[in-house]
Design a protein around this motif. Structure first.
Motif, PDB file in Angstrom:
ATOM      1  N   LEU A   1       0.983  -1.173  -0.118  1.00  0.00           N
ATOM      2  CA  LEU A   1       0.069   0.031   0.087  1.00  0.00           C
ATOM      3  C   LEU A   1       0.785   1.339  -0.085  1.00  0.00           C
ATOM      4  CD1 LEU A   1      -3.032   1.022   0.190  1.00  0.00           C
ATOM      5  CD2 LEU A   1      -2.468   1.126   2.792  1.00  0.00           C
ATOM      6  N   ILE A   2       0.874   1.779  -1.250  1.00  0.00           N
ATOM      7  CA  ILE A   2       1.730   3.037  -1.256  1.00  0.00           C
ATOM      8  C   ILE A   2       0.877   4.336  -1.876  1.00  0.00           C
ATOM      9  CG2 ILE A   2       3.816   4.283  -2.543  1.00  0.00           C
ATOM     10  CD1 ILE A   2       4.956   1.334  -2.477  1.00  0.00           C
ATOM     11  N   ASN A   3       0.971   5.452  -0.998  1.00  0.00           N
ATOM     12  CA  ASN A   3       0.131   6.750  -1.087  1.00  0.00           C
ATOM     13  C   ASN A   3      -1.111   6.204  -1.352  1.00  0.00           C
ATOM     14  OD1 ASN A   3       2.365   8.306  -1.167  1.00  0.00           O
ATOM     15  ND2 ASN A   3       2.750   8.194  -3.367  1.00  0.00           N
ATOM     16  N   GLY A   4      -1.768   5.222  -0.660  1.00  0.00           N
ATOM     17  CA  GLY A   4      -3.244   5.080  -0.581  1.00  0.00           C
ATOM     18  C   GLY A   4      -3.668   4.030  -1.944  1.00  0.00           C
TER      19      GLY A   4
ATOM     20  N   TRP B   1       7.080  -6.013 -10.936  1.00  0.00           N
ATOM     21  CA  TRP B   1       8.036  -4.444 -10.600  1.00  0.00           C
ATOM     22  C   TRP B   1       8.090  -4.604  -9.168  1.00  0.00           C
ATOM     23  CZ3 TRP B   1       9.664  -1.935 -14.484  1.00  0.00           C
ATOM     24  CH2 TRP B   1       9.256  -1.828 -15.596  1.00  0.00           C
ATOM     25  N   LEU B   2       7.446  -5.141  -8.239  1.00  0.00           N
ATOM     26  CA  LEU B   2       7.693  -5.143  -7.058  1.00  0.00           C
ATOM     27  C   LEU B   2       9.171  -6.149  -7.016  1.00  0.00           C
ATOM     28  CD1 LEU B   2       4.303  -6.075  -5.815  1.00  0.00           C
ATOM     29  CD2 LEU B   2       5.607  -4.032  -4.855  1.00  0.00           C
ATOM     30  N   LYS B   3       9.189  -7.162  -7.450  1.00  0.00           N
ATOM     31  CA  LYS B   3      10.406  -7.818  -7.439  1.00  0.00           C
ATOM     32  C   LYS B   3      11.655  -7.088  -8.050  1.00  0.00           C
ATOM     33  CE  LYS B   3      10.213 -12.413  -7.821  1.00  0.00           C
ATOM     34  NZ  LYS B   3      10.404 -13.080  -6.487  1.00  0.00           N
ATOM     35  N   LEU B   4      11.523  -6.541  -9.065  1.00  0.00           N
ATOM     36  CA  LEU B   4      12.360  -5.389  -9.687  1.00  0.00           C
ATOM     37  C   LEU B   4      12.990  -4.401  -8.818  1.00  0.00           C
ATOM     38  CD1 LEU B   4      13.622  -5.476 -12.718  1.00  0.00           C
ATOM     39  CD2 LEU B   4      12.345  -3.443 -13.101  1.00  0.00           C
ATOM     40  N   CYS B   5      12.234  -3.988  -8.001  1.00  0.00           N
ATOM     41  CA  CYS B   5      12.440  -2.941  -7.084  1.00  0.00           C
ATOM     42  C   CYS B   5      13.257  -3.361  -5.923  1.00  0.00           C
ATOM     43  CB  CYS B   5      11.207  -2.377  -6.496  1.00  0.00           C
ATOM     44  SG  CYS B   5      10.417  -1.090  -7.873  1.00  0.00           S
TER      45      CYS B   5
END
Length: 136
Positions: A73-76, A84-88
């Motif tokens: 949960l980022i900025n609502g 993309w989560l794994k890449l970050c």
């Protein structure tokens, strides 16, 4: 197609081009390095360059595989795209790992543990004394 999509495609094309050029430059630099010329005697510059490149590639792959794909949960808003989560996570953990390796290299290099004379490892105190007798 609106302007935002067009700008995104331009950014994707530029990112792809820069990535291809960076990989080509690294491979070209490693392959074209002369085998016999080393600026500092006794320092295996070619092996260090190849080892660094291999560490980067291996750490990128391993940290991508070990990265989390749990929604955040980022900025609502919930981010759910696993890639993309794994890449970050990959970039964050690789940067931390390489910083730790570089720090360890600085500590080992400045401690004098790896100094050599005539192919034999010397204690730190004797290595500095032997270097003082040399003329430039």
């Amino acid at each position: 197609m609106d302007i935002v999509d067009l700008l995104l495609w331009v950014v994707y094309i530029l990112l792809g081009t820069v990535t291809i050029l960076a990989v080509w430059s690294a491979v070209h630099g490693l392959r074209c390095r002369q085998k016999t010329v080393e600026p500092t005697p006794g320092v295996p510059g070619r092996a260090i360059a190849w080892g660094t490149a291999a560490l980067l590639v291996v750490s990128l792959v391993v940290t991508f595989l070990l990265g989390s794909s749990e929604p955040m949960l980022i900025n609502g808003q919930w981010l759910k795209d696993a890639f993309w989560l794994k890449l970050c996570d990959m970039f964050i953990y690789t940067a931390l790992l390489l910083l730790l390796v570089a720090s360890a290299g600085v500590v080992v290099g400045s401690s004098g543990l790896m100094r050599r004379k005539d192919g034999r490892r010397m204690p730190a105190g004797r290595a500095s004394a032997a270097n003082e007798g040399r003329t430039a």
